[in-house]
Design an enzyme around this catalytic site. Sequence first.
Site, short mmCIF file in Angstrom:
data_model
loop_
_atom_site.label_atom_id
_atom_site.label_comp_id
_atom_site.label_asym_id
_atom_site.label_seq_id
_atom_site.Cartn_x
_atom_site.Cartn_y
_atom_site.Cartn_z
N LYS A 1 0.81 -1.23 0.00
CA LYS A 1 0.00 0.00 0.00
C LYS A 1 0.84 1.28 0.00
CE LYS A 1 -2.98 -2.66 3.04
NZ LYS A 1 -2.11 -3.61 3.73
N LYS B 1 -5.47 2.38 4.27
CA LYS B 1 -6.60 1.95 3.44
C LYS B 1 -7.57 3.11 3.21
CE LYS B 1 -6.24 -2.86 4.74
NZ LYS B 1 -6.42 -3.83 5.78
N GLY C 1 -5.60 -12.33 4.69
CA GLY C 1 -5.24 -13.74 4.50
C GLY C 1 -4.49 -13.89 3.18
N1 LIG Z 1 -1.68 -10.53 4.56
C1 LIG Z 1 -2.74 -9.97 4.04
O1 LIG Z 1 -3.87 -10.36 4.29
C2 LIG Z 1 -2.58 -8.83 3.08
C3 LIG Z 1 -1.35 -8.33 2.77
N2 LIG Z 1 -1.23 -7.27 1.90
C4 LIG Z 1 0.09 -6.76 1.59
O2 LIG Z 1 0.88 -7.79 0.99
C5 LIG Z 1 2.24 -7.41 1.08
C6 LIG Z 1 3.09 -8.64 1.40
O3 LIG Z 1 2.76 -9.11 2.68
P1 LIG Z 1 3.33 -10.51 3.19
O4 LIG Z 1 3.35 -11.49 2.07
O5 LIG Z 1 2.63 -10.84 4.43
O6 LIG Z 1 4.85 -10.11 3.55
P2 LIG Z 1 6.07 -11.09 3.89
O7 LIG Z 1 6.89 -10.40 4.90
O8 LIG Z 1 5.60 -12.47 4.12
O9 LIG Z 1 6.90 -11.13 2.50
C7 LIG Z 1 7.54 -10.00 1.99
C8 LIG Z 1 8.40 -10.41 0.81
O10 LIG Z 1 8.91 -9.20 0.23
C9 LIG Z 1 10.33 -9.34 0.08
N3 LIG Z 1 10.94 -8.02 0.11
C10 LIG Z 1 11.07 -7.17 1.15
N4 LIG Z 1 11.71 -6.05 0.76
C11 LIG Z 1 11.98 -6.19 -0.55
C12 LIG Z 1 12.61 -5.38 -1.52
N5 LIG Z 1 13.08 -4.19 -1.23
N6 LIG Z 1 12.72 -5.86 -2.79
C13 LIG Z 1 12.25 -7.09 -3.12
N7 LIG Z 1 11.64 -7.90 -2.25
C14 LIG Z 1 11.50 -7.47 -0.98
C15 LIG Z 1 10.74 -10.23 1.23
O11 LIG Z 1 12.01 -10.74 1.00
P3 LIG Z 1 13.04 -11.06 2.21
O12 LIG Z 1 12.58 -12.36 2.77
O13 LIG Z 1 14.36 -11.12 1.53
O14 LIG Z 1 12.93 -9.92 3.18
C16 LIG Z 1 9.60 -11.26 1.17
O15 LIG Z 1 9.85 -12.19 0.14
C17 LIG Z 1 2.31 -6.31 2.16
O16 LIG Z 1 2.54 -5.07 1.53
C18 LIG Z 1 0.91 -6.33 2.79
O17 LIG Z 1 0.49 -5.07 3.23
C19 LIG Z 1 -2.32 -6.69 1.32
C20 LIG Z 1 -3.57 -7.15 1.57
C21 LIG Z 1 -3.81 -8.24 2.51
N1 LIG Z 2 -2.93 -6.63 7.80
C1 LIG Z 2 -3.96 -6.26 6.88
C2 LIG Z 2 -3.86 -7.12 5.66
C3 LIG Z 2 -4.57 -6.55 4.53
O1 LIG Z 2 -4.34 -5.44 4.09
C4 LIG Z 2 -5.31 -6.47 7.53
O2 LIG Z 2 -5.37 -7.18 8.50
O3 LIG Z 2 -6.30 -5.92 7.03
#
Ligand SMILES: NC(=O)C1=CN([C@@H]2O[C@H](COP(=O)(O)OP(=O)(O)OC[C@H]3O[C@@H](n4cnc5c(N)ncnc54)[C@H](OP(=O)(O)O)[C@@H]3O)[C@@H](O)[C@H]2O)C=CC1
Ligand SMILES: N[C@@H](CC=O)C(=O)O
Length: 377
Positions: free
Chosen positions: A135, A239, A358
């Site tokens: 975001k 959001k 999720g």
């Molecule tokens: N969980 C949810 O329900 C929701 C999540 N989101 C969004 O999804 C996104 C991802 O969340 P989530 O999967 O939980 O995060 P995680 O921490 O599980 O994964 C993040 C990933 O991004 C990589 N990363 C971090 N910094 C960089 C960079 N500078 N360049 C390239 N790769 C990078 C990390 O690599 P490394 O391991 O090397 O650090 C890792 O692979 C967030 O922005 C979150 O707000 C949106 C809606 C809902």
């Molecule tokens: N952490 C966030 C994930 C989605 O954006 C939430 O709980 O709503």
Amino acid sequence: METLVQALHKQPTAVNTEVKVINLALFGHGLVGGTLISQILESQQNIAKRKGIYLNIFAVANSKRLLLNENGISNQWLDQISQQPEGYSVQQVIDFAKQHQLENLIAVDNTASTTFINNYELLVNGDFHLISSNKIANTISFKFYQSLRETLHKNNKEYLYETNVGAGLPLIDTIKLLHLSGENITKITGVFSGTLSYLFNNFSVENQPFSAILQQAIANGYTEPDPREDLSGNDVARKLLVLARELELENEFDEIKIQNLIPEPLQALSVTEFLNQTDKLDPYYQDLKNKLEPNHVLRYVGELSGDLQQAKGILETKLIAVSAFTALGQLKGSDSIFEIYTESYGDNPIIIQGAGAGAKVTARGVFGDILRLASKN
Ligand SMILES: NC(=O)C1=CN([C@@H]2O[C@H](COP(=O)(O)OP(=O)(O)OC[C@H]3O[C@@H](n4cnc5c(N)ncnc54)[C@H](OP(=O)(O)O)[C@@H]3O)[C@@H](O)[C@H]2O)C=CC1
Ligand SMILES: N[C@@H](CC=O)C(=O)O
């Protein structure tokens, strides 16, 4: 046509001559990004057959390593990326796509990084469309927001981010369509966070410490990588700001009135220190629960209001007590609920409700954005 030949060579039974190859560079393969890769690899052939669209993941990256394969990654990608050397630049991905004449390029940001967004304009100038679950790009300065839109427009590229609000729920698309069609949106209110929904839906009615429910929310993949982004109210505020800017409001993040739910001594710790001391949250939340009137529950809500025809709206997030018998009070699991008030719909808002967080639903939402772009271009 080279990419088509490559795809035909690789998956001869999966694609036909009408197939359009979409080349994807995926940044971030954590909870959301990793799930998205599995979903794409699982349905790649089916989509090629049914839709004539072949999704070719030619690049996957984390914060340190980059895996490139012009013919698309295989199921061994996780092993392979761990064997790549440390250190890469986004320019390498752009150059690789050019060198291999890859077309229909989409870069997907599934990081939570505050710095990766500095590559967005580079990617757009390098012929990539953008999709992000992250975001940050939509919620730092309005100047950045506008500059990115100008670069997109100049390059005839698109940027989709349906999962920025409500994870997989079709919220941004709905708001965009209502606004574009001239419908006057007067207020948006509700429970914007899947995490905070889960926490308070359960904590209000169950006899468990707050920290135990927080651990469940983390284990379920609802929270941000640093759960204090959720507890501080910042994620809900982001959001709200994404939606406000969809309505062409020019608010800045620091203009949002945010109720921070983290007791002050825990605010400045590192993520690991905080996660080791979450039981220190318990007395604070127990006290809030003890003060509830009978048949009342806690809910953390966001509201966008004011005169939304002006340049700026009023954005606020807060914890409230509501009757357990209202729509808000009846919320279950990690459901978000968004009430959209408009001039035509009057006092009866449009309501969008469902899982607000999720990895599976979010990855599915990002997948939806990919298919939206793939069908268009
Ligand atoms: N969980 C949810 O329900 C929701 C999540 N989101 C969004 O999804 C996104 C991802 O969340 P989530 O999967 O939980 O995060 P995680 O921490 O599980 O994964 C993040 C990933 O991004 C990589 N990363 C971090 N910094 C960089 C960079 N500078 N360049 C390239 N790769 C990078 C990390 O690599 P490394 O391991 O090397 O650090 C890792 O692979 C967030 O922005 C979150 O707000 C949106 C809606 C809902
Ligand atoms: N952490 C966030 C994930 C989605 O954006 C939430 O709980 O709503």
